[in-house]
Scaffold this motif. Structure first.
Motif, short mmCIF file in Angstrom:
data_model
loop_
_atom_site.label_atom_id
_atom_site.label_comp_id
_atom_site.label_asym_id
_atom_site.label_seq_id
_atom_site.Cartn_x
_atom_site.Cartn_y
_atom_site.Cartn_z
N GLN A 53 -13.79 30.53 79.33
CA GLN A 53 -12.93 30.94 78.22
C GLN A 53 -11.63 30.13 78.15
N ILE A 54 -11.44 29.21 79.06
CA ILE A 54 -10.16 28.49 79.15
C ILE A 54 -10.16 27.30 78.18
N PRO A 55 -9.10 27.16 77.35
CA PRO A 55 -9.04 26.03 76.43
C PRO A 55 -8.78 24.72 77.16
N SER A 100 1.54 21.68 76.95
CA SER A 100 1.27 22.52 75.79
C SER A 100 1.42 23.98 76.22
N ARG A 101 1.67 24.85 75.25
CA ARG A 101 1.73 26.27 75.59
C ARG A 101 0.37 26.91 75.32
N TRP A 102 0.11 27.99 76.02
CA TRP A 102 -1.12 28.75 75.85
C TRP A 102 -0.93 29.71 74.68
N GLY A 117 3.55 24.95 82.13
CA GLY A 117 3.68 24.40 80.79
C GLY A 117 2.58 23.43 80.41
N HIS A 118 1.43 23.55 81.07
CA HIS A 118 0.30 22.66 80.81
C HIS A 118 -0.96 23.44 80.46
N VAL A 119 -1.79 22.81 79.66
CA VAL A 119 -3.15 23.26 79.39
C VAL A 119 -4.08 22.30 80.12
#
Length: 230
Positions: A53-55, A100-102, A117-119
């Motif tokens: 489910q993780i982008p 990027s923000r979640w 602060g990372h994807v």
């Protein structure tokens, strides 16, 4: 949970300074570990249910994605990539991601990663090896090995301060010295493959697959269907 059941897993071979002094990141498993005690290994581990489910900010190449799906459930492909990134984070404290923000609240296993602060990003990953642990071992995994350039690490590649205690003696080991360490057999086989690919800029034509099940053991190459040996 049946501890002898085959679990899907992902392992990352981080390669540093590949054109000058190629080194790989490894750590030592504990003496009391049920699987490969005392061995030096690459960061990696089993896929968790939340991983699917993780982008991802970026995925692997289409060629790698196709080979990951061969002889496997295609729905597993995204989870393998995110599991690889999560395991690197948990075992080394290093970030493979994009700033990027979640947009949704991360699952518990991803809270600390998201706080940086990372994807997660699989940019630069290459699928290079797959192996199923033979029968009779205390743990069995269907492990996919990914090669990634350390240049994709966000931050200091020598900062292991956020690592868990699962691996000790985390270090960048020169390829020419790594075989003097206490390695699992499959790691030695994978390292031979990596040495051949270290300076390649293109995807390998096919991916080795040690397929050990309860009936037989085969050495296949994903991208080329016929077995090489039996």
């Amino acid at each position: 949970m049946d501890k002898t059941a085959i679990r899907n897993a992902a392992t990352v071979i981080l390669l540093r300074d590949k054109t000058t002094n190629p080194r790989v990141l490894m750590g030592q498993r504990g003496a009391k570990a049920a699987f490969m005690p005392n061995k030096f290994v690459f960061p990696g581990g089993a896929v968790d249910p939340d991983d699917a489910q993780i982008p991802l900010a970026s995925t692997m190449s289409n060629t790698c994605l196709t080979r990951l799906a061969e002889d496997a459930d295609p729905a597993l492909v995204p989870a393998l990539q995110t599991a690889a990134i999560r395991e690197v984070w948990e075992e080394t404290g290093l970030i493979l991601g994009a700033q990027s923000r979640w947009h949704t609240a991360p699952p518990e296993d991803w809270v600390d990663f998201a706080a940086t602060g990372h994807v997660p990003s699989a940019a630069g990953f290459t699928f290079v090896f797959r192996a199923i642990t033979p029968p009779g071992r205390p743990r069995r995994f269907d492990a996919r090995f990914f090669l990634a350039d350390a240049a994709h690490i966000q931050g200091d590649p020598d900062d292991f301060s956020r690592a868990s205690e699962e691996l000790s003696q985390l270090q960048w080991i020169p390829l020419e010295e790594v075989r003097s360490f206490n390695l699992p057999f499959i790691t030695e086989v994978v390292l031979a493959e990596i040495a051949a690919l270290a300076n390649e800029e293109t995807q390998p034509e096919s991916v080795p697959f040690f397929k050990n099940d309860d009936e037989e053991s085969l050495f296949l190459r994903l991208g080329r269907k016929s077995p090489l040996s039996q």
